[in-house]
Design an enzyme around this catalytic site. Sequence first.
Site, PDB file in Angstrom:
ATOM      1  N   THR A   1       0.798  -1.226   0.000  1.00 51.71           N
ATOM      2  CA  THR A   1       0.000   0.000   0.000  1.00 51.71           C
ATOM      3  C   THR A   1       0.829   1.274   0.000  1.00 51.71           C
ATOM      4  O   THR A   1       0.631   2.160  -0.840  1.00 51.71           O
ATOM      5  CB  THR A   1      -0.948  -0.005   1.219  1.00 51.71           C
ATOM      6  OG1 THR A   1      -1.851  -1.111   1.077  1.00 51.71           O
ATOM      7  CG2 THR A   1      -1.734   1.287   1.314  1.00 51.71           C
TER       8      THR A   1
ATOM      9  N   ASP B   1      -3.945   0.476  -5.729  1.00 59.68           N
ATOM     10  CA  ASP B   1      -2.512   0.406  -5.480  1.00 59.68           C
ATOM     11  C   ASP B   1      -1.914  -0.957  -5.791  1.00 59.68           C
ATOM     12  O   ASP B   1      -0.726  -1.069  -6.088  1.00 59.68           O
ATOM     13  CB  ASP B   1      -2.211   0.778  -4.023  1.00 59.68           C
ATOM     14  CG  ASP B   1      -3.091   0.019  -3.024  1.00 59.68           C
ATOM     15  OD1 ASP B   1      -4.086  -0.612  -3.451  1.00 59.68           O
ATOM     16  OD2 ASP B   1      -2.807   0.070  -1.820  1.00 59.68           O
TER      17      ASP B   1
END
Length: 414
Positions: A81, A247
């Site tokens: 992330t 992401d």
Amino acid sequence: MQTSCPPLRFRLLLVLSILLAGARVFASSPIATPPPLLLISLDGFRADYCDLYPAETSHLRALRSDGASAAALISVYPSNTFPNHYSIVTGLYPAHHGIINNDFFDPARGEFFHYNRAAISGDGTWWGGEPIWVTAIKQGRRSACAFWPGSDAAIQGIRPTFWHPYDYSIPFEKRLDELLSWLSDAPAQRPAVTTFYLEETNSVGHRFGPHSPEIRGAVKLLDERVGMIVDRLRQAGIAANIIVVSDHGMTECTPQQVVLFDDYFDLKKVQIDFSETAAGLRPLAGADAAAVFASVSRMPHVHAYHGDAMPPRFHLTANPRIPPIWLVPDEGWCIMSRENFTKYQSHFDRGQHGYDPALPSMHALLIAHGPSIRPGVRIPAVANIHLYNLMCAATGLKPAANDGDDRLVRAFLR
């Protein structure tokens, strides 16, 4: 009766005066402000979720049909992330912006970075590069962040015009109202770029896996929230450029696919910078580094690399935060200590990411829609480092130095 023409000098002066008058009118007219840019992240939303769950993604599919999209957005490595969100907004690989993983060790500082400790992740000195919200501020424009990794920190001593510390307990409806209040300002006062973060497909994907009934529900929820954002902007008459990204993707995991450090080296002789879907090891003083590397090279379903000899496609070079030994497990496998495995075995994550970005399961989402976006464009998979230049071009900003190029500018912008 014949009329004589004005002298040449008079005619030239007349033309010049008309041009000067036109120039004065043009100079006094306001220059059109580009449409605001709204960057929405759907954390952990796999590239193929719209196709796996068509009935649950009507709003995203409509944006994709009417706008521009890529077959996939390719994450930077590791496909986690924090490094990926920050690469999206800086156009830099992790080795260049410094956030090489969600957790890591900096030998120069003698400290660990932990993404989930606000006092650490909110310290701007950890973060290199220039995120787009800082680019906007430095060029006299406004910016806003309704959560984004890095937006809690003063990077280069600069914060977004509007921002909040990360607190996902704030109801979506309240965050949506605030978003609309920011974008409802007069064009010269509203943010040039705004980030907005939605999390559910990540946490649900971790807990239940990417093919579970629960992830179907999380996909539907985030699609509905994107639809609410689009509807509210339309009702307010705000013609924004919207870029929807994720992401990373998500893959299936089981407790049966775990390799334990304890079976290969003495944990008292090695510092573990990070573990699970990628592992970083630092042999401590007095440890035989060559012997440690030889031991971990025998791990099944794991590829061991010296930190200064990572595969070129990972773009992990020349940063002291890269540990001396980096372990890359096969898709769906995890590496950890026996202590951690015992602790988490009863609630082991059924979905994971962080693996090689070349894996289709790690591929992320990219959809763009708005007045500046060419409709009906569909391009092959593209690396996420190219988004920063697209966002700068769409908002009239001059990009800072970055690792991307203008391929998305050429493909997506009118």
